[in-house]
Enzyme design. Structure first.
Site, PDB file in Angstrom:
ATOM      1  N   HIS A 252      84.752 129.276  77.013  1.00 40.50           N
ATOM      2  CA  HIS A 252      84.335 128.481  78.168  1.00 40.50           C
ATOM      3  C   HIS A 252      82.973 127.863  77.855  1.00 40.50           C
ATOM      4  O   HIS A 252      82.130 128.491  77.212  1.00 40.50           O
ATOM      5  CB  HIS A 252      84.216 129.365  79.407  1.00 40.50           C
ATOM      6  CG  HIS A 252      83.344 128.778  80.487  1.00 40.50           C
ATOM      7  ND1 HIS A 252      82.039 129.182  80.691  1.00 40.50           N
ATOM      8  CD2 HIS A 252      83.596 127.812  81.406  1.00 40.50           C
ATOM      9  CE1 HIS A 252      81.521 128.489  81.691  1.00 40.50           C
ATOM     10  NE2 HIS A 252      82.440 127.653  82.137  1.00 40.50           N
TER      11      HIS A 252
ATOM     12  N   HIS B 231      83.719 144.103  90.855  1.00 38.91           N
ATOM     13  CA  HIS B 231      84.775 144.955  91.401  1.00 38.91           C
ATOM     14  C   HIS B 231      85.524 145.722  90.312  1.00 38.91           C
ATOM     15  O   HIS B 231      86.237 146.686  90.604  1.00 38.91           O
ATOM     16  CB  HIS B 231      85.752 144.114  92.234  1.00 38.91           C
ATOM     17  CG  HIS B 231      86.507 143.092  91.447  1.00 38.91           C
ATOM     18  ND1 HIS B 231      85.917 141.969  90.907  1.00 38.91           N
ATOM     19  CD2 HIS B 231      87.814 143.016  91.094  1.00 38.91           C
ATOM     20  CE1 HIS B 231      86.821 141.250  90.274  1.00 38.91           C
ATOM     21  NE2 HIS B 231      87.984 141.869  90.368  1.00 38.91           N
TER      22      HIS B 231
ATOM     23  N   HIS C 297      77.016 134.652  68.565  1.00 36.44           N
ATOM     24  CA  HIS C 297      75.653 134.862  69.054  1.00 36.44           C
ATOM     25  C   HIS C 297      74.598 134.315  68.087  1.00 36.44           C
ATOM     26  O   HIS C 297      73.512 133.927  68.534  1.00 36.44           O
ATOM     27  CB  HIS C 297      75.424 136.347  69.338  1.00 36.44           C
ATOM     28  CG  HIS C 297      75.962 136.762  70.669  1.00 36.44           C
ATOM     29  ND1 HIS C 297      75.253 136.594  71.840  1.00 36.44           N
ATOM     30  CD2 HIS C 297      77.154 137.295  71.025  1.00 36.44           C
ATOM     31  CE1 HIS C 297      75.972 137.033  72.865  1.00 36.44           C
ATOM     32  NE2 HIS C 297      77.140 137.453  72.396  1.00 36.44           N
TER      33      HIS C 297
END
Length: 302
Positions: free
Chosen positions: A108, A177, A147
């Site tokens: 993304h 959650h 990274h």
């Protein structure tokens, strides 16, 4: 020049969309992006490009949008009350790429510019964006490369930029959650204007251009690796986490829907196939368990 140059930002974003689509289609080798232009009734529009059923990419979307209006949605003014009563423009490129092969991670990226104005007052503007990686099966080599590219592009802008924006990414792409991160992170930032327009714009270009440098070598390494039905089913299960994050937490999704954006373009990030298994747990000492035990942990990769 330290005043915002909206035209320059738009030109860069359109060129970025072109370049990303061209290079992703090239590494796929079979499918091409289809384009659909759209108009937002309240002001602005964009062009959505989608690739489906490719040799490498099962579904991917690379969306450019430039929307504007006289008032902002609640998602924007809730934490920035000074924006109330201002007209706005929001420009950005956002993409999500879902591969066929579960050994190739989902990726993304997003780069965006926002400006709000009213007569007699200085404009309020900022840049935001970043990119993150969501593997289904972990490879240290891929994580370190991802990274390292991120670190290198941040370095010219300050010694703390990578560390701060990596931490922001780790905190943002976290499913509260589930008590787990979405993937191995990358960088994320918002409200960037402290450096002045030119330097902030230079940074957003470094981020936008860095995405392909980070992702394409990983795709090239993994795209031809054989995989099993078990691995494919695990990929579909883990895609459920991606859907949960985008529909519950993602700011861009919320802003787009509340501002009257085009629903099909906003939800292009969702994968074509996904599954939820009740209370599923990985078997001990398996690559699936290793994803949770090693890769879905906040850590330093370089």
């Amino acid at each position: 020049m330290n005043q915002p140059d909206i035209a320059a930002v738009k030109d860069y974003l359109l060129a970025l969309q072109d370049n990303i689509c061209e290079q992703l289609a090239a590494i796929d080798g079979r499918a091409e992006f289809t384009e659909e232009s759209w108009v937002r009734e309240a002001g602005g529009g964009g062009r959505t490009r989608v690739i489906t059923d490719g040799a490498v990419f099962e579904k991917g979307g690379v969306n450019f949008s430039h929307v504007y209006g006289e008032g902002l949605p609640p998602s924007a003014t809730a934490h920035r009350p000074e924006l109330a009563g201002r007209s706005f423009q929001a420009l950005g490129v956002s993409l999500v790429i879902h591969p066929n092969n579960p050994l190739v991670p989902t990726s993304h990226a997003n780069v965006r510019f926002f400006i709000a104005e009213k007569p007699g007052a200085d404009p309020v503007w900022w840049f935001g964006g970043g990119f993150d990686l969501t593997p289904y099966y972990g490879f240290d080599e891929d994580c370190k490369h991802w990274h390292q590219v991120t670190y290198d592009l941040c370095k010219p802008f300050g010694d703390r930029v990578y560390a701060d924006y990596k931490q922001w990414c780790d905190d943002y792409f976290f499913l509260k959650h589930r008590n787990e991160p979405r993937g191995i992170g990358g960088l994320f930032f918002d409200d960037l204007n402290a450096w002045g327009f030119e330097r902030c714009f230079a940074f957003i270009k470094a981020v936008g251009d860095g995405y392909l440098e980070a992702y394409l070598p990983i795709v090239a390494r993994r795209k031809l690796m054989p995989f099993t039905e078990k691995q494919r089913n695990f990929q579909l299960y883990r895609r459920g986490r991606y859907v949960e994050f985008n529909l519950i937490y993602d700011r861009g999704t919320l802003f787009g829907l509340q501002s009257g954006g085009r629903t099909e373009s906003i939800l292009m990030s969702l994968p074509p196939l996904v599954k939820w298994d009740y209370n599923w747990q990985p078997e001990p000492d398996t690559p699936e368990a290793a994803l949770y035990e090693r890769y879905l942990k906040k850590q330093e990769w370089i």
